[in-house]
Design a protein around this motif. Structure first.
Motif, PDB file in Angstrom:
ATOM      1  N   ALA A 112      -7.666  -1.222  -8.931  1.00 48.51           N
ATOM      2  CA  ALA A 112      -6.809  -2.438  -8.298  1.00 48.51           C
ATOM      3  C   ALA A 112      -6.061  -1.477  -6.913  1.00 48.51           C
ATOM      4  CB  ALA A 112      -5.515  -3.038  -9.096  1.00 48.51           C
ATOM      5  N   THR A 113      -5.425  -0.445  -7.462  1.00 47.90           N
ATOM      6  CA  THR A 113      -4.842   0.304  -6.375  1.00 47.90           C
ATOM      7  C   THR A 113      -5.776   1.037  -5.450  1.00 47.90           C
ATOM      8  OG1 THR A 113      -4.495   2.283  -7.936  1.00 47.90           O
ATOM      9  CG2 THR A 113      -2.875   0.880  -7.598  1.00 47.90           C
ATOM     10  N   LEU A 114      -7.108   1.286  -6.051  1.00 47.67           N
ATOM     11  CA  LEU A 114      -8.212   2.027  -5.224  1.00 47.67           C
ATOM     12  C   LEU A 114      -8.456   0.954  -4.209  1.00 47.67           C
ATOM     13  CD1 LEU A 114     -10.060   4.424  -4.677  1.00 47.67           C
ATOM     14  CD2 LEU A 114     -11.681   3.297  -6.224  1.00 47.67           C
ATOM     15  N   ALA A 115      -8.723  -0.272  -4.427  1.00 44.33           N
ATOM     16  CA  ALA A 115      -8.733  -1.389  -3.271  1.00 44.33           C
ATOM     17  C   ALA A 115      -7.736  -1.532  -2.454  1.00 44.33           C
ATOM     18  CB  ALA A 115      -9.046  -2.745  -4.487  1.00 44.33           C
ATOM     19  N   THR A 116      -6.567  -1.382  -2.737  1.00 43.22           N
ATOM     20  CA  THR A 116      -5.231  -1.379  -1.947  1.00 43.22           C
ATOM     21  C   THR A 116      -5.452  -0.194  -0.823  1.00 43.22           C
ATOM     22  OG1 THR A 116      -3.841  -0.727  -3.600  1.00 43.22           O
ATOM     23  CG2 THR A 116      -3.938  -3.052  -3.048  1.00 43.22           C
ATOM     24  N   MET A 117      -6.034   0.976  -1.483  1.00 41.15           N
ATOM     25  CA  MET A 117      -6.008   2.266  -0.680  1.00 41.15           C
ATOM     26  C   MET A 117      -6.785   2.085   0.381  1.00 41.15           C
ATOM     27  SD  MET A 117      -7.216   6.003  -1.913  1.00 41.15           S
ATOM     28  CE  MET A 117      -9.047   5.553  -1.933  1.00 41.15           C
ATOM     29  N   PHE A 118      -8.047   1.582   0.088  1.00 41.68           N
ATOM     30  CA  PHE A 118      -9.131   1.326   1.065  1.00 41.68           C
ATOM     31  C   PHE A 118      -8.484   0.411   2.113  1.00 41.68           C
ATOM     32  CE2 PHE A 118     -12.248   3.316  -1.834  1.00 41.68           C
ATOM     33  CZ  PHE A 118     -12.570   4.287  -1.183  1.00 41.68           C
TER      34      PHE A 118
END
Length: 349
Positions: free
Chosen positions: A147-153
């Motif tokens: 989830a946070t990898l997605a928001t990072m990108f």
């Protein structure tokens, strides 16, 4: 004094030392999880002593001032990560949030927005990203890493769309006030104790986090989720709401860190904050917060951030060590603390 009395006194003294050692040993074994935090404090003190002996001018108020001011943004990020990691989660988006928040804040300032509104927008952007991560994790049961990898990108991509060039704050912008240097102690030569509003803001964040985690029901729920989420649910604690809350806190504090950092540098760009999520995680882990959750201290995360900052200072003072060694040394320290945490966890079980 007779021989019998002397023997009795010696035995009593030996017994007292034995009891003292036994009490100390029992306290340590009962609270094994505090060992990583103690280790981080010992490392920090050892680095100060080494720096003073090797390079000099480390143990002085000006060095302490610069260390705190230059790492105020990292301290704020580490506090946010402490909330998340205490629940057994992770947040990889904070570096990207800093980039997008700082760029939007600078763009708004350039457009003539009042400084208060530009700053509020920077913080709220962080809150929105934290809310998105929290909803993905809590409502859709997405793993925190994904989830946070997605928001990072997402954050990094939006920042790149906004600008690929450094954007500078107007010289008259009120945002720069957060980097204003206030002399608290006028020392000899340049040995002055200096603070900035940005540093004071970081201290306020730490104090509020301490209160929330140790004096409120929400804080107790954060620790309970990290200890055992299933048990926390059985106790009737608001697990879902709290998990959403910690990611909003992390995102919001990333927005605050963006304000502090942007004010200090006066510029923003799309590559700002690359790798900062790893620095914040490293600071939190070095400070003694268990990656599995359930145990950790905000002040420990502050010490962890200062360890990383002081390491950079010592490498810079040396001059012969390549800057790339900072990453290698950080990785080595982090590995040691992860192994220490594993040993502590096994010993507790």
């Amino acid at each position: 004094m007779s021989g019998t009395a002397q023997a009795t006194t010696a035995a009593t003294g030996t017994g007292g030392l034995a009891r003292t050692w036994s009490s100390f040993h029992r306290a340590i074994t009962t609270n094994l999880a505090i060992l990583p935090t103690i280790a981080s404090i010992v490392i920090f003190v050892a680095m100060i002593v080494f720096g003073e002996i090797a390079y000099g001018r480390i143990v002085q108020v000006s060095t302490l001032s610069n260390l705190l001011i230059n790492n105020a943004h990292l301290i704020v990020l580490a506090v946010g990560l402490t909330f998340v990691i205490l629940t057994g989660g992770i947040d990889l988006s904070v570096g990207s949030i800093v980039a997008i928040s700082s760029l939007i804040g600078v763009k708004l300032a350039q457009a003539g927005w009042p400084p208060a509104l530009a700053i509020l927008a920077m913080v709220l952007i962080g809150s929105v990203f934290g809310l998105i991560s929290g909803i993905l994790i809590q409502r859709f049961d997405v793993q925190p890493f994904i989830a946070t990898l997605a928001t990072m990108f997402l954050g990094r991509g939006l920042a790149s769309l906004l600008s690929t060039q450094p954007e500078r704050l107007p010289e008259e912008s009120g945002v720069l006030w957060f980097a204003t240097k206030w002399k608290v102690i006028d020392g000899p030569k340049v040995n002055d104790l200096i603070v900035t509003p940005g540093l004071l803001l970081a201290i306020v964040v730490v104090l509020i986090a301490l209160f929330v985690l140790h004096r409120t029901r929400t804080g107790r729920t954060v620790y309970a989720i990290g200890g055992s989420e299933g048990s926390a649910r059985l106790m009737g604690l608001p697990v879902d709401r709290t998990k959403l809350y910690v990611y909003i806190v992390s995102g919001t504090l990333a927005g605050v860190a963006a304000v502090i950092y942007t004010a200090r540098l006066g510029t923003a760009q799309n590559i700002t904050g690359i790798g900062w999520e790893l620095d914040a995680i490293a600071a939190t882990v070095i400070g003694g917060t268990l990656l599995t959750g359930g145990f950790g201290y905000v002040l420990g995360s502050v010490i962890g951030a200062l360890v990383l900052g002081l390491m950079t200072v010592l490498i810079t003072r040396d001059g012969s060590i390549p800057p790339e060694m900072t990453t290698i040394i950080t990785g080595g320290i982090l590995l040691v603390f992860v192994l220490l945490q594993r040993a502590v966890t096994r010993a507790r079980h």
